[in-house]
Design a protein around this motif. Structure first.
Motif, PDB file in Angstrom:
ATOM      1  N   LYS A 154      31.767  46.732  42.421  1.00  9.11           N
ATOM      2  CA  LYS A 154      32.870  45.942  42.997  1.00  9.11           C
ATOM      3  C   LYS A 154      34.204  46.218  42.304  1.00  9.11           C
ATOM      4  CE  LYS A 154      30.572  42.211  42.095  1.00  9.11           C
ATOM      5  NZ  LYS A 154      29.302  42.881  41.752  1.00  9.11           N
ATOM      6  N   THR A 155      34.209  46.037  40.977  1.00  2.00           N
ATOM      7  CA  THR A 155      35.472  46.145  40.244  1.00  2.00           C
ATOM      8  C   THR A 155      36.055  47.552  40.361  1.00  2.00           C
ATOM      9  OG1 THR A 155      34.656  44.448  38.735  1.00  2.00           O
ATOM     10  CG2 THR A 155      36.532  45.772  37.977  1.00  2.00           C
ATOM     11  N   THR A 156      35.206  48.544  40.192  1.00  5.20           N
ATOM     12  CA  THR A 156      35.651  49.929  40.317  1.00  5.20           C
ATOM     13  C   THR A 156      36.189  50.189  41.728  1.00  5.20           C
ATOM     14  OG1 THR A 156      33.782  50.431  38.883  1.00  5.20           O
ATOM     15  CG2 THR A 156      34.931  52.295  39.845  1.00  5.20           C
ATOM     16  N   ALA A 169      38.999  37.459  39.915  1.00  3.69           N
ATOM     17  CA  ALA A 169      38.289  36.203  40.199  1.00  3.69           C
ATOM     18  C   ALA A 169      36.857  36.208  39.658  1.00  3.69           C
ATOM     19  CB  ALA A 169      38.297  35.920  41.700  1.00  3.69           C
ATOM     20  N   ASP A 170      36.507  37.258  38.921  1.00  3.49           N
ATOM     21  CA  ASP A 170      35.261  37.207  38.149  1.00  3.49           C
ATOM     22  C   ASP A 170      35.616  36.547  36.823  1.00  3.49           C
ATOM     23  OD1 ASP A 170      33.046  37.503  36.599  1.00  3.49           O
ATOM     24  OD2 ASP A 170      32.776  39.648  36.955  1.00  3.49           O
ATOM     25  N   THR A 171      35.552  35.227  36.820  1.00  4.40           N
ATOM     26  CA  THR A 171      35.972  34.474  35.634  1.00  4.40           C
ATOM     27  C   THR A 171      34.793  34.150  34.721  1.00  4.40           C
ATOM     28  OG1 THR A 171      35.794  32.447  36.914  1.00  4.40           O
ATOM     29  CG2 THR A 171      37.978  33.441  36.780  1.00  4.40           C
ATOM     30  N   VAL A 205      40.700  40.648  46.047  1.00  2.00           N
ATOM     31  CA  VAL A 205      40.000  39.692  45.183  1.00  2.00           C
ATOM     32  C   VAL A 205      38.681  40.279  44.684  1.00  2.00           C
ATOM     33  CG1 VAL A 205      39.061  37.354  45.011  1.00  2.00           C
ATOM     34  CG2 VAL A 205      41.038  37.803  46.509  1.00  2.00           C
ATOM     35  N   ASP A 206      38.622  40.529  43.381  1.00  2.00           N
ATOM     36  CA  ASP A 206      37.385  41.017  42.750  1.00  2.00           C
ATOM     37  C   ASP A 206      36.576  39.811  42.305  1.00  2.00           C
ATOM     38  OD1 ASP A 206      35.482  42.667  41.515  1.00  2.00           O
ATOM     39  OD2 ASP A 206      36.539  42.597  39.590  1.00  2.00           O
ATOM     40  N   THR A 207      35.355  39.701  42.769  1.00  2.00           N
ATOM     41  CA  THR A 207      34.551  38.514  42.438  1.00  2.00           C
ATOM     42  C   THR A 207      33.406  38.877  41.495  1.00  2.00           C
ATOM     43  OG1 THR A 207      33.116  38.808  44.366  1.00  2.00           O
ATOM     44  CG2 THR A 207      35.096  37.460  44.672  1.00  2.00           C
TER      45      THR A 207
HETATM   46 MG   LIG Z   1      32.878  43.568  38.333  1.00  2.00          MG
END
Ligand SMILES: [Mg+2]
Ligand SMILES: Nc1nc2c(ncn2[C@@H]2O[C@H](COP(=O)(O)OP(=O)(O)OP(=O)(O)O)[C@@H](O)[C@H]2O)c(=O)[nH]1
Length: 300
Positions: free
Chosen positions: A111-113, A134-136, A186-188
């Motif tokens: 996801k993040t990549t 948003a990956d908190t 939005v990265d979750t």
């Molecule tokens: Mg990630």
């Protein structure tokens, strides 16, 4: 590198067996069986594998036909299956300002990549993306996205560790409006499809967006890991029915021998393929092209 050479080298682990099942073989009963086996090994699914091998075996090839003709014929079948799911994702993200994209999926799927790679493509086409961390759950997740934002020089919005993701998303959209970002990505956090509490958090993020724009999210993308092959179906099932998915991105096609899973996925779920991940570098995300994929996977 163009899409074809990139996808061809990425898919080499998958295409090897399919190509070998045809190369140098005589057209006949055995050939169909070998193609079927190779497609099944590549995770194309039993249904598709059987159907395509039967079509090839019932086809009247001219007497002087070669294995190249068989490959072309199989490639055409694969192309016809996948073409309807080719989707001009990047061009489609227009008409709303900011255009809000929600990226979700199971832990470690990419996801993040992918968020960074997508942002980079938008940026290079003259748009102004804002990344939302948003990956908190994990401090490292925020750091990872910050690293990319800096590297590709795009804006980022992040909150404190363990902050409420929905609140962060709300604030991010306001920030985008103030600062003229026309895309919000939005990265979750990664979430297993069997964790209802985490799925509920995604719903909460969507509600937060809708307080500002009731048509958001404008795209919900499910990221799938190519290494998982057909086992991704369980993930698609849940995200599709519980959250809603506009399209999928399959990552890590470069490391998998199960690159045929795209075929079983679209046959079963009819979801557009927004892009494919073919490596770890920033430009290793490519819009999906059915013709190139089909030719590459049969080893043409
Ligand atoms: Mg990630
Ligand atoms: N080879 C290859 N590696 C990839 C690709 N996409 C992502 N990766 C790698 O996969 C690993 C996980 O990627 P992330 O983007 O952190 O995945 P994630 O879904 O954000 O993970 P969580 O936030 O922990 O759920 C990283 O090492 C990436 O470099 C791809 O297309 N090809």
């Amino acid at each position: 590198m163009g899409f074809f050479s990139k996808i061809k080298s990425a898919l080499s682990k998958t295409s090897e067996k399919i190509s070998l099942s045809i190369t140098g073989k005589k057209i006949g009963e055995n050939l169909a069986q070998e193609i079927e086996d190779a497609l099944i090994m590549a995770d194309a699914g039993v249904e598709v594998s059987l159907e395509f091998s039967q079509k090839i075996s019932s086809k009247k090839f001219p007497k002087d036909a070669t294995d190249i003709d068989v490959k072309k014929s199989l490639s055409d079948e694969i192309f016809n299956l996948l073409k309807p799911y080719e989707f001009d994702f990047f061009e489609s993200c227009r008409g709303r300002n900011p255009y809000i994209i929600l990226v979700m999926g199971v832990n470690g799927n990419g996801k993040t990549t992918s968020v960074a790679k997508i942002a980079n493509i938008f940026k290079n086409s003259g748009r102004r993306p804002l990344l939302v961390a948003a990956d908190t759950f994990r401090a490292a997740a925020v750091e990872q996205l910050k690293f990319w934002a800096e590297k590709i020089n795009v804006d980022i919005c992040s909150g404190k560790e363990k902050a409420d993701a929905a609140g962060l998303v709300f604030g991010a959209i306001e920030q985008a409006r103030r600062n003229g970002n026309d895309i919000v990505l939005v990265d979750t956090a990664g979430r297993m499809q069997n964790r209802d509490d985490l799925l509920a958090e995604l719903e909460k993020m969507k509600r937060a967006m809708r307080k500002i724009d009731d048509t958001a999210p404008h795209k919900s993308i499910l990221i799938l890991d190519g290494l998982t092959g057909q086992a991704t179906h369980a993930q698609v099932d849940v995200f599709l029915h519980k959250i809603g998915v506009d399209g999928i991105i399959i990552t890590k096609l470069d490391g998998t021998a199960k690159g045929g899973a795209l075929m079983s996925l679209v046959r079963k779920y009819q979801t557009p393929i927004f892009a494919v991940g073919v490596g770890e570098a920033i430009d290793d995300l490519k819009p999906f092209n059915a013709r190139d994929y089909a030719d590459a996977i049969v080893g043409l």
